[in-house]
Scaffold this motif. Structure first.
Motif, mmCIF file in Angstrom:
data_model
loop_
_atom_site.group_PDB
_atom_site.id
_atom_site.type_symbol
_atom_site.label_atom_id
_atom_site.label_comp_id
_atom_site.label_asym_id
_atom_site.label_seq_id
_atom_site.Cartn_x
_atom_site.Cartn_y
_atom_site.Cartn_z
ATOM 1 N N ILE A 77 0.731 -1.205 0.076
ATOM 2 C CA ILE A 77 0.069 -0.093 0.067
ATOM 3 C C ILE A 77 0.975 1.284 0.082
ATOM 4 O O ILE A 77 0.762 2.149 -0.601
ATOM 5 C CB ILE A 77 -0.884 -0.210 1.228
ATOM 6 N N ALA A 78 2.025 1.425 0.850
ATOM 7 C CA ALA A 78 2.862 2.323 1.120
ATOM 8 C C ALA A 78 3.519 2.610 -0.399
ATOM 9 O O ALA A 78 3.613 3.605 -0.927
ATOM 10 C CB ALA A 78 3.805 2.331 2.325
ATOM 11 N N ALA A 79 4.116 1.471 -0.819
ATOM 12 C CA ALA A 79 4.729 1.398 -2.126
ATOM 13 C C ALA A 79 4.015 1.985 -3.098
ATOM 14 O O ALA A 79 4.407 2.926 -3.984
ATOM 15 C CB ALA A 79 5.262 0.275 -2.113
ATOM 16 N N ILE A 80 2.817 1.564 -3.538
ATOM 17 C CA ILE A 80 1.924 1.988 -4.689
ATOM 18 C C ILE A 80 1.523 3.332 -4.611
ATOM 19 O O ILE A 80 1.783 4.265 -5.566
ATOM 20 C CB ILE A 80 0.556 1.111 -4.536
ATOM 21 N N LEU A 81 1.080 3.926 -3.354
ATOM 22 C CA LEU A 81 0.833 5.221 -3.005
ATOM 23 C C LEU A 81 1.916 6.115 -3.332
ATOM 24 O O LEU A 81 1.784 7.331 -4.091
ATOM 25 C CB LEU A 81 0.126 5.288 -1.918
ATOM 26 N N VAL A 82 3.036 5.905 -2.713
ATOM 27 C CA VAL A 82 4.176 6.893 -3.190
ATOM 28 C C VAL A 82 4.612 6.685 -4.422
ATOM 29 O O VAL A 82 4.875 7.714 -4.930
ATOM 30 C CB VAL A 82 5.253 6.640 -2.037
ATOM 31 N N HIS A 83 4.720 5.648 -5.223
ATOM 32 C CA HIS A 83 4.983 5.404 -6.611
ATOM 33 C C HIS A 83 4.106 6.376 -7.260
ATOM 34 O O HIS A 83 4.465 7.206 -8.305
ATOM 35 C CB HIS A 83 4.885 4.121 -6.979
ATOM 36 N N ILE A 84 2.704 6.238 -7.185
ATOM 37 C CA ILE A 84 1.839 7.073 -7.949
ATOM 38 C C ILE A 84 2.102 8.727 -7.524
ATOM 39 O O ILE A 84 1.973 9.487 -8.536
ATOM 40 C CB ILE A 84 0.397 6.807 -7.529
ATOM 41 N N ALA A 85 2.244 9.033 -6.477
ATOM 42 C CA ALA A 85 2.604 10.343 -6.085
ATOM 43 C C ALA A 85 3.909 11.102 -6.630
ATOM 44 O O ALA A 85 3.964 12.077 -7.247
ATOM 45 C CB ALA A 85 2.626 10.712 -4.346
ATOM 46 N N TRP A 122 7.416 24.785 0.577
ATOM 47 C CA TRP A 122 6.335 23.907 0.840
ATOM 48 C C TRP A 122 6.902 22.279 0.289
ATOM 49 O O TRP A 122 6.516 21.505 0.994
ATOM 50 C CB TRP A 122 5.152 24.459 0.107
ATOM 51 N N ALA A 123 7.429 22.622 -0.893
ATOM 52 C CA ALA A 123 7.782 21.292 -1.277
ATOM 53 C C ALA A 123 8.727 20.171 -0.398
ATOM 54 O O ALA A 123 8.662 19.163 -0.162
ATOM 55 C CB ALA A 123 8.270 21.274 -2.804
ATOM 56 N N ILE A 124 9.555 21.131 0.213
ATOM 57 C CA ILE A 124 10.702 20.411 0.887
ATOM 58 C C ILE A 124 10.095 19.927 2.567
ATOM 59 O O ILE A 124 10.231 18.845 2.800
ATOM 60 C CB ILE A 124 11.963 21.197 1.106
ATOM 61 N N THR A 125 9.157 20.769 2.871
ATOM 62 C CA THR A 125 8.411 20.510 4.112
ATOM 63 C C THR A 125 7.745 19.224 4.043
ATOM 64 O O THR A 125 7.413 18.168 4.685
ATOM 65 C CB THR A 125 7.570 21.706 4.363
ATOM 66 N N TRP A 147 3.434 17.106 -7.676
ATOM 67 C CA TRP A 147 4.118 17.233 -6.515
ATOM 68 C C TRP A 147 5.366 16.226 -6.848
ATOM 69 O O TRP A 147 6.391 16.693 -6.430
ATOM 70 C CB TRP A 147 3.332 16.717 -5.311
ATOM 71 N N GLY A 148 5.184 15.069 -7.418
ATOM 72 C CA GLY A 148 6.239 14.131 -7.644
ATOM 73 C C GLY A 148 7.103 14.806 -8.553
ATOM 74 O O GLY A 148 8.286 14.740 -8.650
ATOM 75 N N ARG A 149 6.924 15.545 -9.749
ATOM 76 C CA ARG A 149 7.597 16.116 -10.818
ATOM 77 C C ARG A 149 8.616 17.196 -9.913
ATOM 78 O O ARG A 149 9.668 17.482 -10.432
ATOM 79 C CB ARG A 149 6.515 16.597 -11.826
#
Length: 338
Positions: free
Chosen positions: A191-199, A228-231, A205-207
């Motif tokens: 669950i954690a891996a899929i959500l962070v991968h999508i993000a 904001w991004a680093i926080t 945000w990921g870009r």
């Protein structure tokens, strides 16, 4: 007429570069894991059993969850050395709440995640607004989290967790007395891996994380709000540390202030072995999960061959150094030195 600017002339080079990056990012650790597993199945007969494979996956789950957050942080050009301590702190806070306030299991899970989120956000705010290197900030947060956890627990382990809480460490989805299921620890890791991968891969945000890690000034000029991004990326790392604490204290049946010692190094190792560049701007979650499983496959192999913890540290340390060298000098890698 020069062919430098011809679209056709750039395709082979671009395709070759993409293949090189794919190999160094995911395929290299995956191939190494496959070869290692095949070798171990011959030299350690107990390795290839269903129970042992499941044990490796469950043991890797906690570090893999931590490493998902670490991956996002490193992609942004930072590092989080406090994830292990924040995980231990979150576990202590959760166990304390179970013992003193008789909260429900779902509320305990929320408290664990919020405790981790708070610690990560503090690190992010100080790093972003104070313009202090994340290495120093999170090194300080490591000590603060360990100290506060010790104060809350009076330097004692906290047990007496609610009945049924151990399902996260030992229970299995779809499992019963006659057939194996999927360990809940592995489900939580996925669950954690899929959500962070999508993000990271599918959102602006990921870009922005990749842009900051690639060139912070260029990212700022293109409109990325750096503070904001680093926080937010440190907040994510802390949140996942809290999430990992649920599995960790469930498996141990107690919460300990020392539960996270060394986990921050394993999280960084899994991230680097999985192909994420320590120089920032490059990497991904699939490789990180492979890296975490590879680390615990090596640990498991050492245990099966009766090698002690010292041998494990040497072997994993060598693998990490080789991964960093490959990151620095391998084909298709990021060669920034600043």
């Amino acid at each position: 007429m020069s062919e430098v600017n011809s679209p056709d002339s750039t395709k082979p080079k671009s395709r070759k570069h993409l293949v090189a990056r794919l190999f160094t990012g995911t395929l290299a650790p995956l191939l190494f894991l496959i070869l290692l597993s095949i070798t171990l199945s011959f030299i350690a007969p107990n390795f290839a059993t269903r129970g042992n494979i499941k044990q490796i996956a469950v043991q890797a789950a906690v570090v893999a969850i931590l490493a998902c957050g670490q991956t996002a942080v490193i992609i942004s050009g930072n590092i989080d050395l406090s994830v292990g301590s924040i995980m231990a702190f979150s576990g202590i806070v959760t166990a304390y709440a179970f013992n003193h306030y008789q909260i429900s299991i779902p509320m305990g899970m929320v408290i664990a995640c919020m405790a981790g989120l708070t610690g990560g956000m503090v690190s992010g705010v100080i790093t972003a607004f104070g313009k202090i290197p994340s290495f120093i900030v999170t090194l300080g947060m490591m000590g603060v989290a360990q100290g506060v956890a010790g104060i809350i627990s009076h330097s004692q382990n906290i047990g007496n967790l609610p009945q049924g809480f151990n399902v996260f460490g030992f229970g299995e989805l779809f499992g019963n007395e006659t057939s194996d299921g999927i360990p809940y620890a592995v489900v939580m890791m996925l669950i954690a891996a899929i959500l962070v991968h999508i993000a990271l891969a599918r959102t602006s945000w990921g870009r922005s994380m990749y842009a900051i890690g690639g060139n912070k000034e260029a990212a700022r000029l293109s409109g990325v709000r750096l503070t904001w991004a680093i926080t937010s990326v440190f907040a994510l790392s802390g949140l996942l540390a809290g999430f990992a604490s649920i599995v960790n204290i469930s498996r141990a049946s107690v919460a300990s202030k020392d539960a996270g010692v060394g986990y921050e190094l394993d999280a960084v190792a899994a991230t680097v072995i999985g192909g994420t560049s320590l120089f920032g701007g490059q990497g991904g979650i699939p490789g990180t999960i492979i890296g975490a499983i590879l680390i615990y496959t090596l640990r498991n192999a050492c245990s099966l061959k009766d090698y002690g913890p010292e041998h494990q540290r040497v072997i994993i340390g060598v693998v990490v150094v080789l991964a960093v060298l490959f990151d620095r000098f391998g084909p298709g890698r990021n060669r920034k030195t600043t």
